[in-house]
Scaffold this active site. Sequence first.
Site, PDB file in Angstrom:
ATOM      1  CE1 TYR A 239     -14.296   2.286  -6.772  1.00  0.00           C
ATOM      2  CE2 TYR A 239     -16.651   1.980  -7.102  1.00  0.00           C
ATOM      3  CZ  TYR A 239     -15.475   1.626  -6.481  1.00  0.00           C
ATOM      4  OH  TYR A 239     -15.465   0.596  -5.577  1.00  0.00           O
TER       5      TYR A 239
ATOM      6  CG  ASP B 240      -2.119   0.908   1.124  1.00  0.00           C
ATOM      7  OD1 ASP B 240      -1.915   2.118   0.929  1.00  0.00           O
ATOM      8  OD2 ASP B 240      -3.259   0.426   1.237  1.00  0.00           O
TER       9      ASP B 240
ATOM     10  CE  LYS C 234     -13.029  -0.805  -8.105  1.00  0.00           C
ATOM     11  NZ  LYS C 234     -12.038  -1.650  -7.468  1.00  0.00           N
TER      12      LYS C 234
ATOM     13  CG  ASP D 239       2.710   4.846  -6.543  1.00  0.00           C
ATOM     14  OD1 ASP D 239       1.688   4.305  -7.021  1.00  0.00           O
ATOM     15  OD2 ASP D 239       3.043   6.021  -6.804  1.00  0.00           O
TER      16      ASP D 239
HETATM   17  N1  LIG Z   1     -16.288   0.619   0.333  1.00  0.00           N
HETATM   18  C1  LIG Z   1     -17.212  -0.158  -0.243  1.00  0.00           C
HETATM   19  O1  LIG Z   1     -18.369  -0.250   0.209  1.00  0.00           O
HETATM   20  C2  LIG Z   1     -16.820  -0.971  -1.465  1.00  0.00           C
HETATM   21  C3  LIG Z   1     -17.850  -1.566  -2.204  1.00  0.00           C
HETATM   22  C4  LIG Z   1     -17.513  -2.317  -3.328  1.00  0.00           C
HETATM   23  C5  LIG Z   1     -16.178  -2.485  -3.679  1.00  0.00           C
HETATM   24  N2  LIG Z   1     -15.201  -1.900  -2.940  1.00  0.00           N
HETATM   25  C6  LIG Z   1     -13.814  -2.137  -3.334  1.00  0.00           C
HETATM   26  O2  LIG Z   1     -13.095  -2.625  -2.208  1.00  0.00           O
HETATM   27  C7  LIG Z   1     -11.739  -2.170  -2.287  1.00  0.00           C
HETATM   28  C8  LIG Z   1     -11.383  -1.416  -1.002  1.00  0.00           C
HETATM   29  O3  LIG Z   1     -12.274  -0.308  -0.885  1.00  0.00           O
HETATM   30  P1  LIG Z   1     -12.147   0.740   0.323  1.00  0.00           P
HETATM   31  O4  LIG Z   1     -13.435   1.489   0.378  1.00  0.00           O
HETATM   32  O5  LIG Z   1     -11.595   0.078   1.532  1.00  0.00           O
HETATM   33  O6  LIG Z   1     -11.056   1.729  -0.314  1.00  0.00           O
HETATM   34  P2  LIG Z   1     -10.078   2.763   0.418  1.00  0.00           P
HETATM   35  O7  LIG Z   1      -9.996   3.989  -0.436  1.00  0.00           O
HETATM   36  O8  LIG Z   1     -10.471   2.964   1.833  1.00  0.00           O
HETATM   37  O9  LIG Z   1      -8.710   1.976   0.344  1.00  0.00           O
HETATM   38  C9  LIG Z   1      -7.991   1.859  -0.835  1.00  0.00           C
HETATM   39  C10 LIG Z   1      -6.540   1.594  -0.472  1.00  0.00           C
HETATM   40  O10 LIG Z   1      -5.786   1.649  -1.696  1.00  0.00           O
HETATM   41  C11 LIG Z   1      -4.582   2.348  -1.404  1.00  0.00           C
HETATM   42  N3  LIG Z   1      -4.027   2.933  -2.634  1.00  0.00           N
HETATM   43  C12 LIG Z   1      -4.562   3.945  -3.370  1.00  0.00           C
HETATM   44  N4  LIG Z   1      -3.721   4.254  -4.382  1.00  0.00           N
HETATM   45  C13 LIG Z   1      -2.643   3.422  -4.278  1.00  0.00           C
HETATM   46  C14 LIG Z   1      -1.441   3.276  -5.016  1.00  0.00           C
HETATM   47  N5  LIG Z   1      -1.151   4.050  -6.073  1.00  0.00           N
HETATM   48  N6  LIG Z   1      -0.550   2.316  -4.627  1.00  0.00           N
HETATM   49  C15 LIG Z   1      -0.830   1.522  -3.553  1.00  0.00           C
HETATM   50  N7  LIG Z   1      -1.943   1.640  -2.805  1.00  0.00           N
HETATM   51  C16 LIG Z   1      -2.838   2.581  -3.165  1.00  0.00           C
HETATM   52  C17 LIG Z   1      -4.971   3.406  -0.393  1.00  0.00           C
HETATM   53  O11 LIG Z   1      -3.847   3.890   0.330  1.00  0.00           O
HETATM   54  C18 LIG Z   1      -5.955   2.637   0.479  1.00  0.00           C
HETATM   55  O12 LIG Z   1      -5.295   1.991   1.553  1.00  0.00           O
HETATM   56  C19 LIG Z   1     -11.651  -1.303  -3.532  1.00  0.00           C
HETATM   57  O13 LIG Z   1     -11.161  -2.053  -4.620  1.00  0.00           O
HETATM   58  C20 LIG Z   1     -13.089  -0.879  -3.778  1.00  0.00           C
HETATM   59  O14 LIG Z   1     -13.325  -0.587  -5.132  1.00  0.00           O
HETATM   60  C21 LIG Z   1     -15.497  -1.137  -1.853  1.00  0.00           C
END
Ligand SMILES: NC(=O)c1ccc[n+]([C@@H]2O[C@H](COP(=O)([O-])OP(=O)(O)OC[C@H]3O[C@@H](n4cnc5c(N)ncnc54)[C@H](O)[C@@H]3O)[C@@H](O)[C@H]2O)c1
Length: 264
Positions: free
Chosen positions: A150, A37, A154, A59
Amino acid sequence: MPELSGRTAIVTGGVTKIGQGVVTALRDAGAAVVVADIDAEGGARLGTLGSGIHFAQTDITDDEALSRLMDETLVSHGSIDILVNLACTYTDDGAGSGRSDWLEALNVNLVSAVMTAKSARPYLKASRHGAIVNFTSISSSVAQTGRWLYPASKAALVQLTRSMAVDFAEDGIRVNSVSPGWVWSNIMDTLTNGNIGKTDAVAAPFHILKRVGRPEEIGDVVAFLAGDRASFVTGADWAVDGGYSALGPERAEETIPLLAAEER
Ligand SMILES: NC(=O)c1ccc[n+]([C@@H]2O[C@H](COP(=O)([O-])OP(=O)(O)OC[C@H]3O[C@@H](n4cnc5c(N)ncnc54)[C@H](O)[C@@H]3O)[C@@H](O)[C@H]2O)c1
């Protein structure tokens, strides 16, 4: 012996709530987990999850950083058996989004998942148990007001999962995706000031189970797809959505009686 004993999993974006649900499920199934991360502060907090979880600040938009991640994981853990592409950005101003926003969203959510998988491929092949799980979303198949980037990213990941599954099969690598519904996550925590009950209530009308998912419920499905019990599963998108997608435009409560209800 736990199912994933002796295996190593890399989870991109694994420091947040959903990420932690995934990394603990994989760890509890026996895997050593490397969280890749960009968020170093979040990475430092992973220590609270106990042993078997390691942080590698990465990254995923940087190809050299991805090579380093693979090399260092191999040296420290001896194999790479599982890759979970979970990192994402919510950058999205809908119709107002400019070119740089589009490129940023697609770079993080789609292109970097591809590049991470390409970097991991030789190691996953050598594992003989190679498995990739991509994180998509219910947003991949519905229109959402004000959101273009987004959902498009996806939806592309759902298709990418099929393409990858076909071409990686010759290396013995299975590729699947999970599409969560609303899940208790940082964005919901922030918007509700930590009120999970309120979050459940808002989600209730459009999830059959009348609540949001918990991170560990997503993690359990990912751990299943990563392991040998899913040995005949590839190229599939798994709804982990409390019945959101089954409802279509229906609601979780009866609406037909509203037709006969008294007009006010
Ligand atoms: N939150 C929801 O209800 C939900 C619903 C459906 C799907 N999702 C999917 O679940 C996953 C997690 O969602 P979330 O809400 O916890 O997201 P979040 O934004 O809280 O977490 C995303 C993580 O990705 C990391 N990140 C971003 N850019 C990066 C990079 N360039 N290199 C490395 N790390 C990087 C961030 O630091 C963060 O820790 C995602 O793929 C999201 O699409 C979430």
